[in-house]
Design a protein around this motif. Structure first.
Motif, PDB file in Angstrom:
ATOM      1  N   SER A  27       0.843  -1.191   0.000  1.00  0.00           N
ATOM      2  CA  SER A  27       0.000   0.000   0.000  1.00  0.00           C
ATOM      3  C   SER A  27       0.870   1.228   0.000  1.00  0.00           C
ATOM      4  O   SER A  27       2.063   1.171   0.278  1.00  0.00           O
ATOM      5  CB  SER A  27      -0.909   0.009   1.236  1.00  0.00           C
ATOM      6  OG  SER A  27      -0.127   0.050   2.415  1.00  0.00           O
ATOM      7  N   GLY A  28       0.255   2.341  -0.275  1.00  0.00           N
ATOM      8  CA  GLY A  28       0.990   3.601  -0.246  1.00  0.00           C
ATOM      9  C   GLY A  28       1.861   3.764  -1.459  1.00  0.00           C
ATOM     10  O   GLY A  28       1.543   3.329  -2.546  1.00  0.00           O
ATOM     11  N   CYS A  54       3.614  -0.474 -14.730  1.00  0.00           N
ATOM     12  CA  CYS A  54       3.145   0.899 -14.513  1.00  0.00           C
ATOM     13  C   CYS A  54       2.588   1.110 -13.103  1.00  0.00           C
ATOM     14  O   CYS A  54       2.003   2.163 -12.815  1.00  0.00           O
ATOM     15  CB  CYS A  54       2.069   1.252 -15.539  1.00  0.00           C
ATOM     16  SG  CYS A  54       2.707   1.504 -17.207  1.00  0.00           S
ATOM     17  N   ASN A  55       2.745   0.094 -12.235  1.00  0.00           N
ATOM     18  CA  ASN A  55       2.232   0.158 -10.855  1.00  0.00           C
ATOM     19  C   ASN A  55       0.716   0.289 -10.816  1.00  0.00           C
ATOM     20  O   ASN A  55       0.157   0.962  -9.944  1.00  0.00           O
ATOM     21  CB  ASN A  55       2.890   1.308 -10.081  1.00  0.00           C
ATOM     22  CG  ASN A  55       4.215   0.896  -9.486  1.00  0.00           C
ATOM     23  OD1 ASN A  55       4.352  -0.206  -8.955  1.00  0.00           O
ATOM     24  ND2 ASN A  55       5.212   1.767  -9.615  1.00  0.00           N
ATOM     25  N   CYS A  64       0.753   5.840 -16.209  1.00  0.00           N
ATOM     26  CA  CYS A  64       1.879   4.934 -15.988  1.00  0.00           C
ATOM     27  C   CYS A  64       2.857   5.614 -15.032  1.00  0.00           C
ATOM     28  O   CYS A  64       3.334   6.723 -15.303  1.00  0.00           O
ATOM     29  CB  CYS A  64       2.573   4.599 -17.308  1.00  0.00           C
ATOM     30  SG  CYS A  64       3.825   3.304 -17.148  1.00  0.00           S
ATOM     31  N   ASP A  65       3.152   4.946 -13.921  1.00  0.00           N
ATOM     32  CA  ASP A  65       4.020   5.506 -12.888  1.00  0.00           C
ATOM     33  C   ASP A  65       4.983   4.427 -12.395  1.00  0.00           C
ATOM     34  O   ASP A  65       4.903   3.971 -11.252  1.00  0.00           O
ATOM     35  CB  ASP A  65       3.166   6.037 -11.727  1.00  0.00           C
ATOM     36  CG  ASP A  65       3.996   6.725 -10.659  1.00  0.00           C
ATOM     37  OD1 ASP A  65       5.147   7.119 -10.955  1.00  0.00           O
ATOM     38  OD2 ASP A  65       3.507   6.866  -9.521  1.00  0.00           O
ATOM     39  N   GLU A  74      -3.169   8.267  -4.796  1.00  0.00           N
ATOM     40  CA  GLU A  74      -3.100   9.468  -5.630  1.00  0.00           C
ATOM     41  C   GLU A  74      -3.288   9.112  -7.111  1.00  0.00           C
ATOM     42  O   GLU A  74      -3.993   9.817  -7.849  1.00  0.00           O
ATOM     43  CB  GLU A  74      -1.765  10.174  -5.417  1.00  0.00           C
ATOM     44  CG  GLU A  74      -1.638  10.819  -4.046  1.00  0.00           C
ATOM     45  CD  GLU A  74      -0.239  11.334  -3.760  1.00  0.00           C
ATOM     46  OE1 GLU A  74      -0.082  12.168  -2.849  1.00  0.00           O
ATOM     47  OE2 GLU A  74       0.710  10.881  -4.442  1.00  0.00           O
ATOM     48  N   VAL A  75      -2.656   8.019  -7.535  1.00  0.00           N
ATOM     49  CA  VAL A  75      -2.817   7.580  -8.925  1.00  0.00           C
ATOM     50  C   VAL A  75      -4.265   7.198  -9.200  1.00  0.00           C
ATOM     51  O   VAL A  75      -4.819   7.510 -10.270  1.00  0.00           O
ATOM     52  CB  VAL A  75      -1.878   6.395  -9.228  1.00  0.00           C
ATOM     53  CG1 VAL A  75      -2.153   5.832 -10.615  1.00  0.00           C
ATOM     54  CG2 VAL A  75      -0.420   6.831  -9.125  1.00  0.00           C
ATOM     55  N   LEU A  76      -4.902   6.561  -8.224  1.00  0.00           N
ATOM     56  CA  LEU A  76      -6.302   6.171  -8.382  1.00  0.00           C
ATOM     57  C   LEU A  76      -7.193   7.403  -8.555  1.00  0.00           C
ATOM     58  O   LEU A  76      -8.098   7.422  -9.402  1.00  0.00           O
ATOM     59  CB  LEU A  76      -6.747   5.353  -7.177  1.00  0.00           C
ATOM     60  CG  LEU A  76      -8.194   4.837  -7.203  1.00  0.00           C
ATOM     61  CD1 LEU A  76      -8.398   3.904  -8.390  1.00  0.00           C
ATOM     62  CD2 LEU A  76      -8.535   4.131  -5.898  1.00  0.00           C
TER      63      LEU A  76
END
Length: 340
Positions: A27-28, A54-55, A64-65, A74-76
């Motif tokens: 997580s995180g 891309c995590n 993609c991160d 944050e990506v979500l």
């Protein structure tokens, strides 16, 4: 045979610590050391295909991160913003249809990374801002047009953020750049420079996406400056027809006139003033205006010189136009900014 109590306690403690560690890593913010510290353009993954790299495991994404610049939460949130933008905007192209036949709007995908690997820098250890922006332009253009291909008819854009290069760049497709000019794009990105300098990347990207959606809903700017904002392929064609069409007609008329003068003087043996009287004009005063070109061969040369000068000026002006505006809508359109 029963194990001693301290042995059981040791294994139980080890099991609990293992579970806690696995939970914390799951997580995180992802561990950026597991991904490449810098990426080559052609090796950067696609969030629709390489979800794990891309995590974004087990979920197709617009982001993609691979280096874990943002946390998973944050990506979500950003992913939901991109999807909402896609659903809430109206694409003008008839091919803006999903696989289920549903109409959708404009698409923006995000590429986040630590650093771009480039072989074009004169000094790789300390590249100039212009070199970094050129590299970011090549990256976003490649991702948008060749690697990712998210849009159906130029209704897509790619937003790149490279942390160590300290650059953010937005490349726009043909449908988008007619609404979001290069100047407008640069202004949009510049509003988040302070947040980028403070390394608050999530808030910076959130603000950009919100303002981006508002601009798309506003539509094209009322005042459209060709030099500042770029030109579309259709506009370039129309400009060429309007400019060179009349010039071609003028060239044909002047050439025909000069051929007539030449044939009558040098082939048929008429004197120059006789040639003028051979021309049948409906009104005599129209002929008087062309008398200098009939009586004097120098006048014909002057006419040819004037027409040649007009053609030369038109060609130079067109070349200057395309040299001044280096982007063509949907091909090289986009803009970027750097921060310190």
């Amino acid at each position: 045979m029963d194990r001693p109590w301290w042995t059981r306690l040791f294994y139980q403690t080890l099991f609990v610590l293992t579970c806690m560690l696995e939970k914390s890593l799951g997580s995180g913010r992802p561990n950026s050391m597991t991904a490449a510290p810098q990426w080559k353009m052609r090796e950067y993954p696609n969030p629709q295909d390489s979800t794990s790299i891309c995590n974004r495991p087990h979920r197709e994404s617009w982001i993609c991160d691979p280096n874990g610049i943002l946390s998973k939460q944050e990506v979500l949130e950003l992913d939901d913003m991109v999807e909402n933008l896609r659903q809430s905007t109206d694409c003008r192209c008839d091919r803006c249809v999903s696989g289920h036949g549903e109409k959708h709007g404009y698409i923006v995908s995000l590429a986040l990374l630590n650093k771009m690997e480039s072989e074009s820098y004169n000094n790789p250890s300390s590249p100039q801002n212009a070199e970094i922006l050129n590299e970011a332009q090549m990256w976003t253009k490649y991702l948008r047009m060749q690697s990712w291909k998210m849009g159906a008819c130029g209704n897509d854009a790619v937003l790149l953020l490279s942390v160590k290069d300290k650059v953010i760049y937005l490349s726009t497709g043909e449908e988008l750049c007619e609404i979001l000019s290069d100047k407008r794009t640069k202004q949009l990105l510049s509003t988040s420079l302070d947040l980028l300098a403070d390394q608050d990347f999530f808030l910076a990207l959130s603000n950009i996406l919100k303002n981006y959606e508002e601009l798309l809903k506003l539509g094209p700017e009322k005042s459209f400056n060709v030099i500042s904002f770029g030109i579309t392929h259709d506009e370039a064609l129309n400009a060429g027809l309007m400019l060179f069409g009349p010039l071609c007609i003028l060239d044909i008329v002047v050439l025909a006139f000069c051929v007539m003068i030449f044939c009558n003087i040098y082939v048929r043996g008429f004197k120059s003033h006789d040639v003028c009287y051979k021309v049948d004009y409906k009104e005599r005063r129209l002929y008087e205006g062309f008398k200098i070109f009939c009586f004097q061969p120098l006048g014909v040369l002057m006419l040819l010189f004037i027409v040649a000068a007009i053609n030369f000026a038109a060609v130079i002006g067109t070349l200057w136009l395309f040299r001044t505006q280096k982007t063509v809508c949907g091909v090289d359109s986009g803009a970027g900014v750097t921060w310190t």
